[in-house]
Scaffold this active site. Structure first.
Site, PDB file in Angstrom:
ATOM      1  N   GLN A   1       0.826  -1.207   0.000  1.00 34.38           N
ATOM      2  CA  GLN A   1       0.000   0.000   0.000  1.00 34.38           C
ATOM      3  C   GLN A   1       0.855   1.249   0.000  1.00 34.38           C
ATOM      4  O   GLN A   1       0.540   2.234  -0.673  1.00 34.38           O
ATOM      5  CB  GLN A   1      -0.942   0.012   1.206  1.00 34.38           C
ATOM      6  CG  GLN A   1      -1.956  -1.107   1.192  1.00 34.38           C
ATOM      7  CD  GLN A   1      -2.679  -1.214  -0.136  1.00 34.38           C
ATOM      8  OE1 GLN A   1      -3.323  -0.264  -0.572  1.00 34.38           O
ATOM      9  NE2 GLN A   1      -2.569  -2.356  -0.791  1.00 34.38           N
TER      10      GLN A   1
ATOM     11  N   HIS B   1       1.914   3.019  -3.282  1.00 28.29           N
ATOM     12  CA  HIS B   1       0.965   3.764  -4.117  1.00 28.29           C
ATOM     13  C   HIS B   1       1.343   5.235  -4.195  1.00 28.29           C
ATOM     14  O   HIS B   1       1.454   5.810  -5.277  1.00 28.29           O
ATOM     15  CB  HIS B   1      -0.458   3.622  -3.573  1.00 28.29           C
ATOM     16  CG  HIS B   1      -1.166   2.396  -4.043  1.00 28.29           C
ATOM     17  ND1 HIS B   1      -1.543   2.217  -5.336  1.00 28.29           N
ATOM     18  CD2 HIS B   1      -1.568   1.282  -3.371  1.00 28.29           C
ATOM     19  CE1 HIS B   1      -2.149   1.034  -5.470  1.00 28.29           C
ATOM     20  NE2 HIS B   1      -2.169   0.457  -4.293  1.00 28.29           N
TER      21      HIS B   1
ATOM     22  N   GLU C   1      -9.755   0.502   4.760  1.00 29.63           N
ATOM     23  CA  GLU C   1     -10.065   0.121   3.375  1.00 29.63           C
ATOM     24  C   GLU C   1      -9.734  -1.358   3.167  1.00 29.63           C
ATOM     25  O   GLU C   1     -10.571  -2.140   2.725  1.00 29.63           O
ATOM     26  CB  GLU C   1      -9.257   0.983   2.411  1.00 29.63           C
ATOM     27  CG  GLU C   1      -9.447   0.622   0.946  1.00 29.63           C
ATOM     28  CD  GLU C   1      -8.471   1.340   0.035  1.00 29.63           C
ATOM     29  OE1 GLU C   1      -8.725   1.353  -1.183  1.00 29.63           O
ATOM     30  OE2 GLU C   1      -7.448   1.872   0.520  1.00 29.63           O
ATOM     31  N   HIS C   2      -8.496  -1.728   3.453  1.00 23.55           N
ATOM     32  CA  HIS C   2      -8.044  -3.116   3.362  1.00 23.55           C
ATOM     33  C   HIS C   2      -7.690  -3.608   4.762  1.00 23.55           C
ATOM     34  O   HIS C   2      -6.926  -2.957   5.467  1.00 23.55           O
ATOM     35  CB  HIS C   2      -6.789  -3.245   2.491  1.00 23.55           C
ATOM     36  CG  HIS C   2      -6.932  -2.691   1.108  1.00 23.55           C
ATOM     37  ND1 HIS C   2      -6.412  -1.463   0.740  1.00 23.55           N
ATOM     38  CD2 HIS C   2      -7.528  -3.199   0.002  1.00 23.55           C
ATOM     39  CE1 HIS C   2      -6.678  -1.238  -0.535  1.00 23.55           C
ATOM     40  NE2 HIS C   2      -7.367  -2.266  -1.011  1.00 23.55           N
TER      41      HIS C   2
ATOM     42  N   ASP D   1      -6.340  -6.873  -5.245  1.00 25.78           N
ATOM     43  CA  ASP D   1      -6.184  -5.763  -6.183  1.00 25.78           C
ATOM     44  C   ASP D   1      -6.362  -6.214  -7.625  1.00 25.78           C
ATOM     45  O   ASP D   1      -6.778  -5.415  -8.483  1.00 25.78           O
ATOM     46  CB  ASP D   1      -4.797  -5.135  -6.031  1.00 25.78           C
ATOM     47  CG  ASP D   1      -4.726  -4.166  -4.863  1.00 25.78           C
ATOM     48  OD1 ASP D   1      -5.790  -3.757  -4.366  1.00 25.78           O
ATOM     49  OD2 ASP D   1      -3.603  -3.820  -4.460  1.00 25.78           O
TER      50      ASP D   1
ATOM     51  N   HIS E   1     -54.017  15.689   0.327  1.00 27.22           N
ATOM     52  CA  HIS E   1     -53.588  14.302   0.478  1.00 27.22           C
ATOM     53  C   HIS E   1     -54.750  13.469   1.033  1.00 27.22           C
ATOM     54  O   HIS E   1     -55.062  12.378   0.523  1.00 27.22           O
ATOM     55  CB  HIS E   1     -52.396  14.201   1.439  1.00 27.22           C
ATOM     56  CG  HIS E   1     -51.073  14.564   0.845  1.00 27.22           C
ATOM     57  ND1 HIS E   1     -50.767  15.837   0.457  1.00 27.22           N
ATOM     58  CD2 HIS E   1     -49.966  13.806   0.592  1.00 27.22           C
ATOM     59  CE1 HIS E   1     -49.525  15.860  -0.006  1.00 27.22           C
ATOM     60  NE2 HIS E   1     -49.023  14.640   0.053  1.00 27.22           N
TER      61      HIS E   1
END
Length: 440
Positions: A265, A268, A333-334, A367, A426
């Site tokens: 990670q 990235h 996230e992961h 991934d 109504h």
């Protein structure tokens, strides 16, 4: 790893730990006033001037010199040529990944349903696909054919009629693997544009680029800011922050494996976040030693080091129960559960984008080729959102059909509630349908 880098260590038992954890996790990706001003200008120009503005901004930001949108569209023949021109090993890998992604997402597809009550009243839900969606794919050096598969295939499975892909080609640099993935995923149209101008073109439409119903896919801060700005005109998947991983380990996994998982990670970008949680201080030491040993062997060592220095951490907890509490606090996230019995922890985990279970399940498999989507909620948003899926490209319409008897009976209920809200029209609309015998 440079000698002066000491990886951040936190201990959940220490005073002030919560404050330090908050500081570690803090992230706001689209709050830069200068970026907002640039994006606002781009959106306004594209909305008013269409194709000419898209060409102008593409030439400026991507260092091109084209004179029309025709030069920025790639036909299906060009995409197929990219696929046909791949080395056999790459094509096989891409096809294997696509097959697994499609197979997984086919299980997500929702169907319409309805039921009938005793008096003949019918209720239900009709599920339909969106007409047209746009997928944003990063271009240039940051090219991700996997993102094409993960964004386009769920839309295809959902039944979306047309998929429009935008991908920047800075300096005219076209990534053949990205184009091959577009051919394999069945993308209908591809424009080599990026940035806020691509988002604007998809949202508002131009003479050449058709307006879409939803925009999905990752991008830089300009893309994220533009997506936030056009939300409401179109749907969007999410405002994604930097990639992140939380590894929870029982101290029994090879430290080199865990170090490399953290790297996966961190490489990235400098803002990515890699965190390891364990109850064993000696094991945290071992992983830190592995980081020091392996980092010099990495091609993206400088990016990894900057990421670990700025946002990485090794966190000591008392036990796995406290580790689970940390998971739900961070909502990663992961999430890697690098433990002997990951299934035992699952019932306690409430917030995570994707959960990778066991020592052999590297996040990197998710991934590319595991099957589940790699477009995941970041920055704690797994508390309220989910991975991208087929359901993101389907709409649901409620079905309501009353019988005469049902309308009469429910009309009395609606009348009472509507008059309680002082909405007389109504009430009367419902009362007109009350059968005479029911008024007696």
């Amino acid at each position: 790893m440079s000698a002066e880098l000491n990886l951040r260590r936190l201990n959940a038992a220490d005073a002030g730990f919560e404050r330090k954890l908050d500081q570690l996790l803090a992230w706001e990706s689209v709050s830069d006033p200068q970026v907002n001003a640039i994006v606002d200008e781009v959106l306004a120009r594209v909305r008013s001037d269409g194709d000419s503005a898209v060409v102008e901004f593409t030439n400026r930001f991507d260092r091109l010199s084209v004179d029309s949108m025709a030069a920025l569209e790639l036909g299906r023949e060009r995409l197929q040529a990219a696929l046909d021109g791949l080395p056999a090993e790459q094509r096989q890998a891409l096809e294997t990944a696509a097959k697994r992604v499609r197979s997984y997402h086919e299980r997500q597809k929702q169907s319409s349903w309805q039921y009938q009550e005793a008096d003949g009243t019918l209720l239900g839900q009709q599920v339909t696909p969106m007409d047209r969606v746009g997928i944003y794919v990063p271009g240039g050096k940051a090219s991700y054919p996997s993102s094409v598969l993960m964004n386009a295939l769920p839309a295809k499975v959902a039944g979306v009629k047309e998929i429009v892909m935008v991908v920047p080609t800075p300096g005219g640099e076209v990534n053949e693997l990205v184009m091959a993935a577009a051919a394999l995923a069945g993308v209908d149209r591809v424009f080599t544009i990026g940035g806020a101008q691509a988002v604007a073109a998809l949202a508002y439409g131009t003479a050449t680029v058709p307006a879409v119903d939803k925009i999905v896919g990752p991008g830089n801060i300009f893309v994220a800011t533009a997506k936030r700005a056009v939300f409401g005109v179109v749907g969007i998947d999410m405002i994604a922050g930097p990639s992140e991983i939380l590894v929870v380990c029982d101290g029994q996994t090879d430290p080199d494996w865990v170090a490399m998982d953290l790297f996966s990670q961190a490489e990235h970008d400098e803002n990515a976040q890699s965190i390891l949680v364990c109850h064993d201080s000696a094991y945290l030491d071992a992983v830190e030693a592995s980081i020091g040993k392996l980092l010099p062997t990495m091609e993206r060592a400088e990016i990894i080091e900057a990421s670990l220095r700025g946002r990485g951490a090794l966190i000591k907890v008392d036990d796995l129960d406290q580790a689970v509490a940390m998971i739900n606090r961070i909502a990663p996230e992961h999430l890697e559960l690098s433990v002997a019995d990951p299934q035992a922890l699952l019932p306690q985990i409430r917030h995570a984008g994707a959960i990778f279970m066991g020592r052999y399940t590297a996040e990197a498999l998710g991934d590319y080729c595991a099957g589940p989507n790699h477009v995941l909620p970041t920055s704690g948003t797994a508390r309220f959102s989910s991975p991208l899926g087929v359901y993101d490209f389907q709409k649901r319409s409620s079905l309501i059909q009353f019988s005469a008897q049902g309308a009469s009976e429910m009309g009395k209920v609606a009348s009472v509630l509507a008059r309680g809200e002082s909405l007389t029209a109504h009430a009367r609309s419902a009362e007109y349908r009350i059968l005479p015998e029911d008024n007696e």
